[in-house]
Design a protein around this motif. Structure first.
Motif, short mmCIF file in Angstrom:
data_model
loop_
_atom_site.label_atom_id
_atom_site.label_comp_id
_atom_site.label_asym_id
_atom_site.label_seq_id
_atom_site.Cartn_x
_atom_site.Cartn_y
_atom_site.Cartn_z
N GLN A 233 0.84 -1.04 0.12
CA GLN A 233 -0.06 0.11 -0.14
C GLN A 233 0.74 1.27 -0.03
O GLN A 233 0.87 1.91 1.14
N PRO A 234 1.84 1.53 -1.11
CA PRO A 234 2.52 2.67 -1.07
C PRO A 234 1.86 4.00 -1.20
O PRO A 234 0.72 3.98 -1.55
N ALA A 235 2.14 5.02 -0.44
CA ALA A 235 1.54 6.14 -0.19
C ALA A 235 1.57 7.14 -1.36
O ALA A 235 1.10 8.25 -1.44
N SER A 236 2.78 6.84 -2.23
CA SER A 236 2.92 7.75 -3.26
C SER A 236 3.58 7.10 -4.36
O SER A 236 4.05 6.03 -4.28
N HIS A 237 3.70 7.82 -5.76
CA HIS A 237 3.99 7.10 -6.55
C HIS A 237 5.70 6.90 -6.76
O HIS A 237 6.16 5.92 -7.04
N PHE A 238 6.27 7.73 -5.83
CA PHE A 238 7.75 7.73 -5.42
C PHE A 238 7.90 6.38 -4.89
O PHE A 238 8.83 5.67 -5.09
N VAL A 239 7.33 6.18 -3.74
CA VAL A 239 7.40 4.95 -2.87
C VAL A 239 7.04 3.74 -3.69
O VAL A 239 7.94 2.70 -3.51
N ALA A 240 6.15 3.90 -4.49
CA ALA A 240 5.49 2.34 -5.05
C ALA A 240 6.80 2.32 -6.27
O ALA A 240 6.88 1.01 -6.22
N GLU A 241 7.21 3.16 -6.95
CA GLU A 241 8.18 2.75 -7.86
C GLU A 241 9.63 2.58 -7.17
O GLU A 241 10.50 1.86 -7.71
N PHE A 242 9.84 2.97 -5.87
CA PHE A 242 11.30 2.83 -5.48
C PHE A 242 11.36 1.48 -4.56
O PHE A 242 12.47 1.05 -4.74
#
Length: 353
Positions: A233-242
């Motif tokens: 459940q990543p909170a942002s696009h940056f977290v999701a892709e990192f």
């Protein structure tokens, strides 16, 4: 084998409004972070995100331009490093070559004026804790890299620090030793119960050892969560892709629903509100099946032991990475025509790349 966990007796650590600038570069931007007693928090992020700066401020190796650092009920913001009661493990082992393993571990205790008998006893206990009791009389050049890092960990813990700081301690080791030692660090930290801050750029490392992981970007924490939450459940696009592998799949959003790969899914909070975008989809959320009328074509099939990764080229020229079990992947081959479907119930949608 299960690891015995001691009662968590470490101290709470609070970073409140920490900022640090280096010329025009804002390394930390009003950073807030609380480590609960006995908790291991990992700071994860790309080079230059501020994670090492945060650790150096906690250690007393640098001072913030604004904000404060509290350990328990003590404000240590401007306290000298040698007065903070912290143990630190660096990327480089930093062992004294002229001292034996046991003497290296006892060095901090010697500086504190601990009598010889007590410091020898404590050093032996710490070497046993990290599995090196039989190496007490060896010198650094007689140990492997992994063993030297275990000695560095034992030395940091010998002084019974209120906080343990680890600055990318495994990056100099090969992959197999790194995996073994990260588990060892976690076991020891749980047994001792010390509050710990672990800095790394290796996402697998962070997810494997931490109670919570803070993903940093441009001097701020984008998300602080348990590893499973961070991944799923990543909170942002940056977290999701990192964090982890991620596909960008062209999609369309309208009224909170996402049209992607022929399916209609829910749009997660933080998604693009409407219009064309990219659905962020994990490889394990894609299914690939051989089909004469399929729209995709297999580029590569990579066997990785328990899993197989399949790269597929879609009609629009984009490439998707799917993950399959050995049995499913055995039926796939390069240049084969396939269908690609999505198994997720909802997705995070980013602006089209």
């Amino acid at each position: 084998m299960a690891t015995a966990v001691t009662e968590r007796t470490g101290l709470e650590v609070r970073l409140e409004g920490l900022s640090r600038h280096f010329g025009d570069v804002r390394a930390l931007d009003n950073l807030d972070l609380t480590l609960h007693p006995g908790e291991l928090v990992a700071l994860l992020g790309p080079s230059g995100c501020g994670k090492t700066t945060a650790l150096r401020l906690v250690a007393g190796l640098d001072e913030p331009d604004a904000g404060r650092i509290l350990v328990g009920d003590r404000d240590v913001t401007h306290m000298p490093a040698n007065k903070r009661d912290m143990g630190m493990v660096f990327q480089s082992y930093s062992l004294f070559p002229h001292l034996t393993t046991q003497e290296n571990v006892a060095f901090g205790l010697k500086l504190r004026g601990t009598d010889r008998g007590a410091r020898e006893k404590r050093a032996k206990e710490m070497l046993e804790l990290v599995g090196l009791g039989h190496q007490a009389n060896r010198y650094a050049n007689q140990l492997s890299g992994g063993q030297q890092q275990r000695v560095a960990l034992a030395r940091a813990l010998a002084i019974e620090p209120s906080v343990l700081l680890l600055d990318e301690p495994l990056s100099a080791l090969d992959a197999k030793v790194r995996a073994q030692l990260r588990d060892e660090i976690r076991r020891v930290q749980l047994e001792v119960g010390t509050t710990a801050l672990f800095v790394t750029h290796d996402q697998e490392e962070a997810l494997a050892v931490a109670d919570r992981v803070g993903v940093m970007n441009k001097g701020k924490i984008e998300q602080l969560a348990e590893p499973e939450t961070l991944y799923n459940q990543p909170a942002s696009h940056f977290v999701a892709e990192f964090v982890g592998l991620m596909n960008r799949v062209p999609c369309h959003v309208a009224d909170g629903r996402v049209e992607v790969l022929g399916a209609t899914l829910g749009a997660r909070e933080g998604s693009l509100p409407s219009g064309p975008g990219d659905a962020l989809v994990r490889p394990e959320q894609l299914e690939v099946a051989a089909a004469e009328g399929g729209s995709g074509r297999v580029i590569t099939v990579s066997f990785l032991g328990s899993i197989t990764r399949v790269r597929v080229r879609m009609p629009n020229g984009s490439e998707l990475l799917a993950q399959a079990s050995g049995a499913e992947a055995a039926r796939l081959a390069a240049d084969q025509v396939v269908t690609v479907s999505i198994t997720a119930a909802d997705v995070l949608v980013a602006p089209a790349d």
